[in-house]
Design an enzyme around this catalytic site. Sequence first.
Site, short mmCIF file in Angstrom:
data_model
loop_
_atom_site.label_atom_id
_atom_site.label_comp_id
_atom_site.label_asym_id
_atom_site.label_seq_id
_atom_site.Cartn_x
_atom_site.Cartn_y
_atom_site.Cartn_z
N HIS A 36 -2.83 11.19 1.29
CA HIS A 36 -1.52 10.70 1.28
C HIS A 36 -0.66 11.18 2.48
CE1 HIS A 36 -2.02 7.71 -2.00
NE2 HIS A 36 -2.95 8.77 -2.48
N ASP A 38 -1.52 10.77 5.91
CA ASP A 38 -1.81 9.81 7.14
C ASP A 38 -0.36 9.03 7.53
OD1 ASP A 38 -2.55 7.96 5.01
OD2 ASP A 38 -4.03 7.05 5.92
N GLY A 126 -13.22 2.74 -4.01
CA GLY A 126 -12.74 4.04 -3.60
C GLY A 126 -13.09 4.69 -2.28
N LEU A 127 -14.09 4.03 -1.78
CA LEU A 127 -14.71 4.67 -0.42
C LEU A 127 -14.67 3.61 0.73
CD1 LEU A 127 -18.28 5.87 -2.00
CD2 LEU A 127 -15.98 6.95 -1.38
N SER A 129 -14.29 0.11 1.11
CA SER A 129 -14.84 -1.16 1.61
C SER A 129 -14.01 -2.23 2.20
CB SER A 129 -15.83 -1.73 0.37
OG SER A 129 -14.76 -1.58 -0.79
N SER A 130 -12.82 -2.02 2.24
CA SER A 130 -11.96 -3.21 2.56
C SER A 130 -11.67 -2.65 4.22
CB SER A 130 -10.55 -3.34 1.89
OG SER A 130 -9.85 -2.02 2.15
N GLU A 162 -4.30 -4.90 6.70
CA GLU A 162 -3.74 -4.46 5.09
C GLU A 162 -2.44 -4.61 5.09
OE1 GLU A 162 -5.72 -2.78 2.85
OE2 GLU A 162 -7.74 -2.58 3.94
N ASP A 174 -8.50 5.12 7.02
CA ASP A 174 -9.77 4.49 6.60
C ASP A 174 -10.34 3.97 7.67
OD1 ASP A 174 -8.97 5.59 4.21
OD2 ASP A 174 -8.69 3.79 3.25
C1 GLA Z 1 -5.80 5.08 1.04
C2 GLA Z 1 -5.33 4.58 2.06
C3 GLA Z 1 -5.39 5.52 3.46
C4 GLA Z 1 -4.74 6.96 3.00
C5 GLA Z 1 -5.43 7.45 1.41
C6 GLA Z 1 -4.90 8.35 0.74
O1 GLA Z 1 -7.43 5.27 1.22
O2 GLA Z 1 -6.12 3.49 2.83
O3 GLA Z 1 -4.60 5.22 4.49
O4 GLA Z 1 -3.50 6.82 2.75
O5 GLA Z 1 -5.45 6.33 0.58
O6 GLA Z 1 -5.08 9.57 1.39
#
Ligand code: GLA
Length: 388
Positions: A36, A38, A126-127, A129-130, A162, A174
């Site tokens: 959190h 970026d 959570g990995l 995929s989007s 996004e 991501d």
């Molecule tokens: C998600 C967001 C990222 C980042 C993380 C937390 O994956 O897509 O941009 O902020 O949460 O680090």
Amino acid sequence: MDMESGKQKFLSLYGEDNEELRGYFAPGRVNLIGEHIDYNGGHVFPCAIPNGITLIVRKRKDRKLRFYSENYPFGVKEDDLDTFSHRSVNGWTNYLLGVIAALKNKNILLPNGLDCLFFGNIPGSGLSSSAALEVVFGTALNDLFSLGLTPIEVALIGQESENKFNGMNCGIMDQFASAMGKKDKAILLDCATLKYTYVPLHLNGAKIIVTNSNKPHSLVSSHYNERRAECEEALKDLQTVLPIKHLCELTPEQFDEYKGKIHNKTCLLRAKHVVYEENRTQLAVKALNQDDLVTFGHLLTSSGDSLRYDYDATCFEIDTLVEASLAQKGVLGSRETGGGWGGNTITLIKSEDIPAFEKNVSEIYTAKTHLKASFVELEAGEGARRLF
Ligand code: GLA
């Protein structure tokens, strides 16, 4: 699904044509530390994983868009390059349409429609995929239509999909990791400048285990957007006395000196996480470069504590997994990774202790949550690319 059955499925859906078929791949990601931050101008430390999304695609002669995914049971979704809009609530194709919309905003107009087949092997949620979906599609469009974009520009277009089309105000981490990943390396990315370096993942006798909580996500993007707004409010208060553009420009000492300027107590906690997380990330990379896994592990755990207590971005299932993991022999650190409120944890552990770790954590987790955790050893993989 493998490539051969993918091609066969493609032809059975869309038929034969003399236009060539092409294949592309983009991976998911795991973030080691720097959560959190970026979107607060900080440093993040993700790597791409070997799992990801494959796209088989062919240009059409008209303006139609046809999308099919082996991972969603909705059949072929049809759209049109000139008339598409944000139609389906939570529809997976919105990530793709958002990419086309982001290109349009740059006056890049696609000359042809497309037939697309996607299949992926990113486990659980959570990995990212989007992000993988946006990046594989952006990579394909860039190559098919010779758009001349760099992989970083493709990542930025994915982020815009996004932010503007899908209502998720995410940062760049991501999509950057998916576009720019390197085998056996993590990426130290400065999100304020997009400067980056690759750092070898030498874990000498230890491994990172990614544990999926298999907790279904809900309301993640609304919690996420709320956190982002809280950080912005804290920044505004601090800007009344400090000439800063991002929270991550502050050292922990400066933050402690000026934190009284942040009016809202919740926003203060969020900003504290951000400033200290930036510091932890820099220390963690230094520790890893010096083969100091004990310090690296401690920093992972304090990052997770901060996400839990100051950022309020975990949940019962994740807290259970982290507590169970930290109680096991050989564990050097453990924390939630990624966007939050579910998804995965990462645990740094001595290699010889992995079998007992998986057995014990599995039992404790299921007894407390009635869910089944799944485990995989982290491997850093290559970023997005053309396959054929
Ligand atoms: C998600 C967001 C990222 C980042 C993380 C937390 O994956 O897509 O941009 O902020 O949460 O680090």
